[in-house]
Design a protein around this motif. Sequence first.
Motif, mmCIF file in Angstrom:
data_model
loop_
_atom_site.group_PDB
_atom_site.id
_atom_site.type_symbol
_atom_site.label_atom_id
_atom_site.label_comp_id
_atom_site.label_asym_id
_atom_site.label_seq_id
_atom_site.Cartn_x
_atom_site.Cartn_y
_atom_site.Cartn_z
ATOM 1 N N ALA A 1 2.993 65.823 -10.604
ATOM 2 C CA ALA A 1 2.207 65.066 -11.085
ATOM 3 C C ALA A 1 1.717 65.149 -12.619
ATOM 4 O O ALA A 1 1.335 66.283 -12.791
ATOM 5 N N CYS B 1 9.961 52.558 -11.949
ATOM 6 C CA CYS B 1 10.653 53.885 -10.563
ATOM 7 C C CYS B 1 11.985 54.531 -11.562
ATOM 8 O O CYS B 1 12.969 53.270 -11.676
ATOM 9 N N SER C 1 1.404 55.157 -10.651
ATOM 10 C CA SER C 1 1.803 56.254 -10.286
ATOM 11 C C SER C 1 1.240 57.119 -9.464
ATOM 12 O O SER C 1 -0.442 57.234 -9.572
ATOM 13 N N LYS C 2 1.687 57.351 -7.855
ATOM 14 C CA LYS C 2 0.956 58.307 -7.262
ATOM 15 C C LYS C 2 1.242 58.484 -5.560
ATOM 16 O O LYS C 2 2.536 57.896 -5.780
ATOM 17 N N TYR C 3 0.926 59.272 -4.606
ATOM 18 C CA TYR C 3 2.168 59.801 -3.603
ATOM 19 C C TYR C 3 1.013 60.011 -2.683
ATOM 20 O O TYR C 3 -0.168 60.526 -3.023
ATOM 21 N N ASN D 1 0.270 62.294 0.764
ATOM 22 C CA ASN D 1 1.266 63.230 1.998
ATOM 23 C C ASN D 1 0.470 63.972 3.286
ATOM 24 O O ASN D 1 -0.513 63.482 3.460
ATOM 25 N N LEU E 1 5.451 57.551 -1.884
ATOM 26 C CA LEU E 1 5.544 57.743 -3.535
ATOM 27 C C LEU E 1 5.210 55.777 -3.848
ATOM 28 O O LEU E 1 5.718 55.245 -3.305
ATOM 29 N N TYR F 1 8.011 51.624 -3.618
ATOM 30 C CA TYR F 1 7.185 52.788 -2.697
ATOM 31 C C TYR F 1 8.937 53.520 -2.351
ATOM 32 O O TYR F 1 9.544 52.718 -2.385
ATOM 33 N N ILE G 1 5.019 61.132 -11.849
ATOM 34 C CA ILE G 1 5.115 61.908 -10.901
ATOM 35 C C ILE G 1 6.755 62.361 -10.878
ATOM 36 O O ILE G 1 7.635 61.052 -10.888
ATOM 37 N N VAL H 1 9.767 63.304 -8.857
ATOM 38 C CA VAL H 1 10.142 64.255 -7.971
ATOM 39 C C VAL H 1 12.366 64.879 -7.597
ATOM 40 O O VAL H 1 12.701 63.737 -7.679
ATOM 41 N N ILE I 1 7.367 68.323 -6.300
ATOM 42 C CA ILE I 1 7.122 67.278 -6.866
ATOM 43 C C ILE I 1 6.020 67.862 -7.728
ATOM 44 O O ILE I 1 5.058 68.267 -7.786
#
Length: 264
Positions: free
Chosen positions: A147, A223, A172-174, A176, A218, A199, A152, A154, A145
């Motif tokens: 960023a 996307c 964008s953000k994720y 974890n 994510l 998402y 981002i 992936v 991943i």
Amino acid sequence: MYAWIIPKDMSQPYLSPIFARAVQRGDWPENEKGWHEFCIALDCSKSNLIEVDTYSKDGVMHGVTIDSDSSNWTPKNAYFGSMDFLNKYNPEKICEEISSQDLEECIKIDEKYAYQEIRKIKTQKDIDDLMSSALSFHDAHIESIEAKNDEIHVVFDPYWNRKVELWFEEKSKYENRLEEPEYYWWDGGSIFINQGYIYLCDEINTHSLEEGGWGIILQAKTCSIEFYPVIILEFIVLWVDYELIEKIKCLVKMTTNKWIICYR
């Protein structure tokens, strides 16, 4: 329906419509029928129809679906169906019995298909195609991943003879929650659109952030997705001969667009 076809000799994959599919004859338990599924596609010369086993005995998937649209199909059950104009044929005999006129129509359908390597996810159909192509992310494992600049990227490790990459862009953000994500393989995943965001999470049949016990999620305003077949060559070496490995890589590069070499 449209798919990457991986030939039995593991030579260069090619794209073809899927014209019909069914299960090989046999008294298979319900939970094993999928392992005996076959589909009808064009051969690599795009001049004849061939029967393609979805799975082979060694676990290789020879049909990697990229478009799951079956609106022009006559389905009979989850594993049996064909394009409308071919429903007069038995899928097991269609390759031998198809008329020259119907074969010409199959070739025209292929010629009209506009393939895009990278596609944006905008609609529910895009999500359905992605989930079908990614096998709902069953056995998926995140390779990396990255960023950068509100994007981002992936990348998933190859699984079931396919590789999946996604780009989440714009806000964008994720998140974890996993303690050791590098050792985590997905049982499945979900993609959903909510309040203008797209998402992806590692929980099956999830439609909102509040659902399920997801471990990683994510999101972004847009996307894009790329998925392609991979040919995994596994061979045994008694010592690490790096010169030999590079020669094999060059050989595979000459015959395939996307490739991965596994050795042990």
